[in-house]
Scaffold this active site. Sequence first.
Site, PDB file in Angstrom:
ATOM      1  CB  SER A 149      44.855  16.635  83.778  1.00 12.93           C
ATOM      2  OG  SER A 149      45.346  15.590  82.977  1.00 12.93           O
ATOM      3  CG  HIS A 166      42.979  18.120  79.135  1.00 13.76           C
ATOM      4  ND1 HIS A 166      42.355  17.016  79.679  1.00 13.76           N
ATOM      5  CD2 HIS A 166      44.111  18.303  79.881  1.00 13.76           C
ATOM      6  CE1 HIS A 166      43.073  16.542  80.686  1.00 13.76           C
ATOM      7  NE2 HIS A 166      44.136  17.309  80.837  1.00 13.76           N
ATOM      8  CG  ASP A 214      39.936  16.174  77.418  1.00 14.83           C
ATOM      9  OD1 ASP A 214      40.946  16.037  76.697  1.00 14.83           O
ATOM     10  OD2 ASP A 214      39.940  15.949  78.641  1.00 14.83           O
TER      11      ASP A 214
END
Length: 457
Positions: free
Chosen positions: A167, A434, A375
């Site tokens: 991320s 994610h 995601d």
Amino acid sequence: MRNHNFAALFLTVALCIVLPHFLGGLVMATCTKDRTEHWGYVQVRPRAHMFWWHYKSPYRIHSPKKPWPIILWLQGGPGGSGTGIGNFGEMGPLDRHLNKRNFTWLRKADLLFVDNPVGTGYSFVEDKELLVTTDEESARDLTTLLIKLFNRNRTLQRSPLYIVAQSYGGKTAVTLGISALKAIKAGRLKLTLGGIALGNSWISPVDFVATWAPLLKDLSRIDNSGLKNSTRLVEKIKQQMADGQMKGATKTWGDLEQVIMETSNYVDFYNFMRDSGSKPVSMTTNELSRKTIMNTYSKNVESARFLPGIVDDLSTLMNGDIKKKLKIPKDVNWGGQSSLVFDSMSGDFMSPRINEVDELLNAGVHVTVYSGQVDLICSTKGAEAWVEKLKWKGLKTFLNMDRTPMFCGDDMETKAFTKSYKNFHFYWILKAGHFVPRDQPCVAFDMIGNITQSPVR
């Protein structure tokens, strides 16, 4: 005591290393009795304290041809804790219930978790004015930490370091990579940089936000009205960025998330096949849950919106049993400064780091991008978009190559696709959101072995 594994976690600890360093101060490390774990604080700047936790793999093999790797894991947010989320939530030796993890990455490499930037997890600053405001400042602090950990430890120096990020951590990773290369060249840092892996990484925010509404419209998750309102906000973000209004772009990003949430009936930004929040017990509790979700999404701190229930488990664990084990100062609460970290970096949050990826590739550093199929916040479509903006001379050849499917064990179901050209590699991880190591642990385990060229197969 949580379960029978808890006692094994709490081996006798003692002060085992005191390393003087020419930059000033001491690196004080505590270790378990068997010395398989070391942890401590590095004062990266006066009154700014960064926490690190190193696990030495029991599978470590000494081979001159394939030296044993070390993975430095960087969480996202900014403000998400690697020692908590990455460690217990994704690939550390134990899960959040303190049970042994079958596909721990410790089977492929040593693991070094760092709570970065300062103010994240167990890391803390004594004055909020000491919080970083940019990725470059964050990278400088991390470079200082690496200098103090590696320069006096020849065992660590023999192991290539792989920076693996998730991320927002991806922006930090590529900025750190460049900072580390400069420090190595200048003789200030003694380590070998093995490569950098960017997992569902926020490298080019505008490329990601532009995919949200079209992707959800194709999935029947939002309608034309939601698409129209979202597109308007994306264009506003682009204009704000062009005008240098980066904090304004971050605020509009939050407005866009709210529109997406409301028009999709609260899609999970970390897995667009799911709804955010737990299953409704009643209309009242469901609405309360959604209100909470909106408040946490507005800060984008992973430790505050990991998954329903998990954040509470992690907070209890990290501020309870683990805090006692690690002998964290009593006035330091895990994640206590996380929101301050995000607010402090809001002016850099929407800045892209594509140029840094180009610089690393041109320097010969191995760069890997991996992306979870479902995601949303860092969608695969967005990752492909920023990759196509690279100026790296090998890009055209890479884009024209065919992909290779990946499987796990005797299971012949396709788990992923991958392709590589020279020092650039891409993995498309199917049925993962994610948090790839948690969602698809088997193929993620094989992938990290490939990335680190681990001698253990």
